[in-house]
Scaffold this motif. Sequence first.
Motif, PDB file in Angstrom:
ATOM      1  N   THR A 170      42.515 -28.208  16.892  1.00  0.00           N
ATOM      2  CA  THR A 170      42.051 -27.813  15.562  1.00  0.00           C
ATOM      3  C   THR A 170      40.551 -27.843  15.352  1.00  0.00           C
ATOM      4  O   THR A 170      40.041 -27.072  14.552  1.00  0.00           O
ATOM      5  CB  THR A 170      42.682 -28.735  14.493  1.00  0.00           C
ATOM      6  N   GLY A 171      39.826 -28.719  16.037  1.00  0.00           N
ATOM      7  CA  GLY A 171      38.464 -28.872  15.587  1.00  0.00           C
ATOM      8  C   GLY A 171      37.355 -28.944  16.600  1.00  0.00           C
ATOM      9  O   GLY A 171      36.194 -28.799  16.239  1.00  0.00           O
ATOM     10  N   ILE A 172      37.628 -29.213  17.867  1.00  0.00           N
ATOM     11  CA  ILE A 172      36.552 -29.519  18.788  1.00  0.00           C
ATOM     12  C   ILE A 172      35.596 -28.349  18.974  1.00  0.00           C
ATOM     13  O   ILE A 172      34.375 -28.527  18.992  1.00  0.00           O
ATOM     14  CB  ILE A 172      37.123 -29.991  20.154  1.00  0.00           C
ATOM     15  N   ILE A 173      36.111 -27.126  19.080  1.00  0.00           N
ATOM     16  CA  ILE A 173      35.218 -25.990  19.286  1.00  0.00           C
ATOM     17  C   ILE A 173      34.413 -25.708  18.029  1.00  0.00           C
ATOM     18  O   ILE A 173      33.230 -25.324  18.097  1.00  0.00           O
ATOM     19  CB  ILE A 173      36.027 -24.734  19.728  1.00  0.00           C
ATOM     20  N   GLY A 174      35.016 -25.921  16.863  1.00  0.00           N
ATOM     21  CA  GLY A 174      34.280 -25.742  15.614  1.00  0.00           C
ATOM     22  C   GLY A 174      33.154 -26.751  15.483  1.00  0.00           C
ATOM     23  O   GLY A 174      32.045 -26.405  15.051  1.00  0.00           O
ATOM     24  N   ILE A 175      33.414 -28.001  15.878  1.00  0.00           N
ATOM     25  CA  ILE A 175      32.381 -29.030  15.828  1.00  0.00           C
ATOM     26  C   ILE A 175      31.238 -28.678  16.772  1.00  0.00           C
ATOM     27  O   ILE A 175      30.054 -28.794  16.417  1.00  0.00           O
ATOM     28  CB  ILE A 175      32.988 -30.406  16.189  1.00  0.00           C
ATOM     29  N   LEU A 176      31.564 -28.245  17.972  1.00  0.00           N
ATOM     30  CA  LEU A 176      30.530 -27.865  18.942  1.00  0.00           C
ATOM     31  C   LEU A 176      29.675 -26.714  18.415  1.00  0.00           C
ATOM     32  O   LEU A 176      28.450 -26.724  18.558  1.00  0.00           O
ATOM     33  CB  LEU A 176      31.188 -27.472  20.271  1.00  0.00           C
ATOM     34  N   MET A 177      30.320 -25.720  17.798  1.00  0.00           N
ATOM     35  CA  MET A 177      29.576 -24.578  17.267  1.00  0.00           C
ATOM     36  C   MET A 177      28.600 -25.008  16.182  1.00  0.00           C
ATOM     37  O   MET A 177      27.446 -24.564  16.161  1.00  0.00           O
ATOM     38  CB  MET A 177      30.556 -23.527  16.723  1.00  0.00           C
ATOM     39  N   VAL A 178      29.052 -25.879  15.282  1.00  0.00           N
ATOM     40  CA  VAL A 178      28.182 -26.340  14.198  1.00  0.00           C
ATOM     41  C   VAL A 178      26.994 -27.107  14.755  1.00  0.00           C
ATOM     42  O   VAL A 178      25.839 -26.900  14.338  1.00  0.00           O
ATOM     43  CB  VAL A 178      28.983 -27.220  13.215  1.00  0.00           C
ATOM     44  N   LEU A 179      27.247 -27.985  15.714  1.00  0.00           N
ATOM     45  CA  LEU A 179      26.173 -28.787  16.290  1.00  0.00           C
ATOM     46  C   LEU A 179      25.145 -27.921  17.015  1.00  0.00           C
ATOM     47  O   LEU A 179      23.929 -28.081  16.834  1.00  0.00           O
ATOM     48  CB  LEU A 179      26.755 -29.826  17.254  1.00  0.00           C
ATOM     49  N   PHE A 203      19.757 -25.280  17.325  1.00  0.00           N
ATOM     50  CA  PHE A 203      18.875 -24.136  17.586  1.00  0.00           C
ATOM     51  C   PHE A 203      18.185 -23.664  16.306  1.00  0.00           C
ATOM     52  O   PHE A 203      17.058 -23.158  16.353  1.00  0.00           O
ATOM     53  CB  PHE A 203      19.660 -22.990  18.218  1.00  0.00           C
ATOM     54  N   SER A 204      18.850 -23.803  15.168  1.00  0.00           N
ATOM     55  CA  SER A 204      18.227 -23.424  13.893  1.00  0.00           C
ATOM     56  C   SER A 204      16.998 -24.268  13.605  1.00  0.00           C
ATOM     57  O   SER A 204      15.985 -23.774  13.093  1.00  0.00           O
ATOM     58  CB  SER A 204      19.230 -23.563  12.745  1.00  0.00           C
ATOM     59  N   LEU A 205      17.071 -25.543  13.939  1.00  0.00           N
ATOM     60  CA  LEU A 205      15.953 -26.447  13.696  1.00  0.00           C
ATOM     61  C   LEU A 205      14.824 -26.255  14.713  1.00  0.00           C
ATOM     62  O   LEU A 205      13.649 -26.446  14.391  1.00  0.00           O
ATOM     63  CB  LEU A 205      16.434 -27.904  13.735  1.00  0.00           C
ATOM     64  N   SER A 206      15.188 -25.873  15.939  1.00  0.00           N
ATOM     65  CA  SER A 206      14.179 -25.781  16.994  1.00  0.00           C
ATOM     66  C   SER A 206      13.471 -24.432  17.038  1.00  0.00           C
ATOM     67  O   SER A 206      12.368 -24.322  17.582  1.00  0.00           O
ATOM     68  CB  SER A 206      14.818 -26.058  18.360  1.00  0.00           C
ATOM     69  N   ASN A 260      22.350 -17.283  23.508  1.00  0.00           N
ATOM     70  CA  ASN A 260      21.256 -16.725  22.719  1.00  0.00           C
ATOM     71  C   ASN A 260      20.197 -17.774  22.418  1.00  0.00           C
ATOM     72  O   ASN A 260      18.990 -17.527  22.548  1.00  0.00           O
ATOM     73  CB  ASN A 260      21.808 -16.138  21.425  1.00  0.00           C
ATOM     74  N   GLY A 261      20.643 -18.951  22.011  1.00  0.00           N
ATOM     75  CA  GLY A 261      19.695 -20.016  21.708  1.00  0.00           C
ATOM     76  C   GLY A 261      18.902 -20.432  22.939  1.00  0.00           C
ATOM     77  O   GLY A 261      17.686 -20.668  22.849  1.00  0.00           O
ATOM     78  N   MET A 262      19.558 -20.506  24.085  1.00  0.00           N
ATOM     79  CA  MET A 262      18.854 -20.880  25.312  1.00  0.00           C
ATOM     80  C   MET A 262      17.860 -19.805  25.725  1.00  0.00           C
ATOM     81  O   MET A 262      16.789 -20.110  26.258  1.00  0.00           O
ATOM     82  CB  MET A 262      19.857 -21.170  26.427  1.00  0.00           C
ATOM     83  N   ASN A 263      18.208 -18.548  25.493  1.00  0.00           N
ATOM     84  CA  ASN A 263      17.261 -17.468  25.789  1.00  0.00           C
ATOM     85  C   ASN A 263      16.015 -17.569  24.911  1.00  0.00           C
ATOM     86  O   ASN A 263      14.891 -17.365  25.379  1.00  0.00           O
ATOM     87  CB  ASN A 263      17.929 -16.111  25.583  1.00  0.00           C
ATOM     88  N   ARG A 305      13.378 -18.183  14.657  1.00  0.00           N
ATOM     89  CA  ARG A 305      13.900 -16.840  14.941  1.00  0.00           C
ATOM     90  C   ARG A 305      15.411 -16.827  15.113  1.00  0.00           C
ATOM     91  O   ARG A 305      16.053 -15.780  14.977  1.00  0.00           O
ATOM     92  CB  ARG A 305      13.251 -16.276  16.206  1.00  0.00           C
ATOM     93  N   PHE A 306      15.989 -17.978  15.409  1.00  0.00           N
ATOM     94  CA  PHE A 306      17.420 -18.040  15.695  1.00  0.00           C
ATOM     95  C   PHE A 306      18.255 -17.600  14.497  1.00  0.00           C
ATOM     96  O   PHE A 306      19.291 -16.943  14.663  1.00  0.00           O
ATOM     97  CB  PHE A 306      17.801 -19.457  16.117  1.00  0.00           C
ATOM     98  N   THR A 307      17.833 -17.947  13.296  1.00  0.00           N
ATOM     99  CA  THR A 307      18.623 -17.638  12.101  1.00  0.00           C
ATOM    100  C   THR A 307      18.201 -16.340  11.420  1.00  0.00           C
ATOM    101  O   THR A 307      18.646 -16.063  10.303  1.00  0.00           O
ATOM    102  CB  THR A 307      18.515 -18.794  11.089  1.00  0.00           C
TER     103      THR A 307
END
Length: 343
Positions: A30-39, A44-47, A306-309, A50-52
């Motif tokens: 139910t949740g592990i992939i959703g948690i990973l996506m949010v994290l 990347f949004s903070l670092s 995308n974030g790593m790029n 351009r990401f957002t």
Amino acid sequence: MNTLSPTTTAAVAPPPARTLAELFSSLRSTGIIGILMVLVFAGFSLSNSRFTSVNNLVNILNQSSYLTLVALGQALVLISGGFDLAVAGILGLTSVVCVLVLILLASNGVELSVAIGVAIAAGLAVGLGLGLINGAAVAYLKVPSFIMTLGVAGVACGAGYQLSGGAPVTGLPEGFVDVFGTPDLRSISTSVYLAAGLAILLHVVMTRTRTGRYIYAVGGNAVAARLSGVRVGRHIVLVFMSSGALASLAGILLSARVSTGDTNLGGNFVLQSITAAVLGGVSLRGGEGSLVGAVLGALFIAILSNGMNLENISSYYQMIILGVLLVLAVLAEQVRMMLSGRR
């Protein structure tokens, strides 16, 4: 005589193994992939600002659609108890065949709409044909899917290089690129709508139809399914053909996006598709998982890549990170199975 009352019995804590197993199962489903996506998204949004940006978010959506198509097919095969290592080879060969047929017909005066239709049919025939070969060999000749699809992948790659002369095929008609590609990088491509539509359709098939229940049964226990009257061979062939067709569709759409037919378009789709499915909760043992999870896994990988790029992380390190993610997902699955066994 010392006896436990019902109240005392109910108050006894459940065994730790059972509690941990239920926790792993709940997170996995139910949740592990959703948690990973949010994290990852938050990081990347903070670092990187351009990401957002709107353009980048649209680009992530477009990029994820191709992996989504391949991951859907890979998830079907995994749920049935197999592996499909041929998806990258099928994707690349389809790209070359589709583009060559389209250029040939268009250069000989065939109406563009007809030429596009024939080229797409030729490309899909590649995936369906190789998927049929894979499925028949696995289902009726009892060839391990790992070995069979690995061999077919080699054949597909070799055929693609032979047809293209080892170089990318260019000269696609603009009409094909306009319809199936992304001429404006700020617009959502056709591939996103196709991937979303097929994901919904296949989810309904797997959760609401007899065919879907039978595929889960085959992956869970093929012998028991056969004894229950399920035509195991037919369903194995069906999932491999579906996987081949979805890989071919991704190859056609990706060719339109880059305006090129290239065997190398298959790239890392094998590793990425398996990782997406497993991160989304599809079991490598077969019989478990959902296509929704595979879609979320594909979107997570697109966000991560995308974030790593944007952070200028080397493509080699990106491959290492994807490999580590797959290993961790498999280890988590193994721990869950061990805890379930102890329970």
